[in-house]
Design an enzyme around this catalytic site. Sequence first.
Site, mmCIF file in Angstrom:
data_model
loop_
_atom_site.group_PDB
_atom_site.id
_atom_site.type_symbol
_atom_site.label_atom_id
_atom_site.label_comp_id
_atom_site.label_asym_id
_atom_site.label_seq_id
_atom_site.Cartn_x
_atom_site.Cartn_y
_atom_site.Cartn_z
ATOM 1 N N THR A 83 0.865 -1.174 0.000
ATOM 2 C CA THR A 83 0.000 0.000 0.000
ATOM 3 C C THR A 83 0.902 1.224 0.000
ATOM 4 O OG1 THR A 83 -1.408 1.351 1.445
ATOM 5 C CG2 THR A 83 -0.139 -0.366 2.498
ATOM 6 N N THR A 85 -0.385 4.508 0.973
ATOM 7 C CA THR A 85 -0.791 5.375 2.078
ATOM 8 C C THR A 85 -0.200 4.956 3.415
ATOM 9 O OG1 THR A 85 -2.881 5.963 1.001
ATOM 10 C CG2 THR A 85 -2.774 6.232 3.385
ATOM 11 N N CYS A 197 -1.353 5.085 -5.568
ATOM 12 C CA CYS A 197 -2.249 4.256 -4.763
ATOM 13 C C CYS A 197 -2.295 2.920 -5.489
ATOM 14 C CB CYS A 197 -3.632 4.881 -4.652
ATOM 15 S SG CYS A 197 -4.804 3.838 -3.753
#
Length: 231
Positions: A83, A85, A197
């Site tokens: 990921t 984030t 993302c």
Amino acid sequence: MQTIGVLGGMSWESTQSYYRALNEGVKHALGGLHSAKIAMVSVDFAEIEALQKQGDWETAGKILAEAAHNIERAGADFLLLATNTMHKVAPAIEQAINIPLLHIADATAEQLRKDGITRVGLLGTRFTMEQDFYKARLRDTFGIEVVVPEEEQRETVHRIIFDELCQGKINDDSREHYLKVIASLHQQGAQAVILGCTEIALLVEQAHTAVPLYDTTALHASGAVERALNN
């Protein structure tokens, strides 16, 4: 071959892209029936997403640090956090383990620098686009200037990620929104755009635009395969 640790589930939609890319990379390199050695823990994204909304990054970091520790105990030689984030809590994860964490921004930036990109657009969640944990790493470590969309565009990009892509929904209208944002970033001087993302590559591909795109999932997985095979 080393064992690749994967901390996934954020979302599982993109984690399956990692699993495929890692195995395809090893298959391409070694041929035959070869596949990647992987130790994986997949968390419940609803729990992590709630903590994101609350701004409780400390608790989120503790959850991911514990999961990373379990991956190390399972025999992983290094770790991928699947990921963008949640690299915000990368320091907490690194403190909990004794194996290297391959940072997703580093894998992307190394390719950008190799390609001579010095000014890049960044798409991702609001957290990635607005906070400094990702942008500062590109700027301070690699000397790459980062451009992000305007506020209204950021909200649209973020909404599509959580309401659609993380739930496996691929909509043509949403792709058009993203392509407009990409074009806008290019007009602001971005030489390329980071798909920052891990779900965005499910919606937008290089074939959809002339602006060079950098898929963080693919680059992260490629770097992991190289490390697993060459160390």
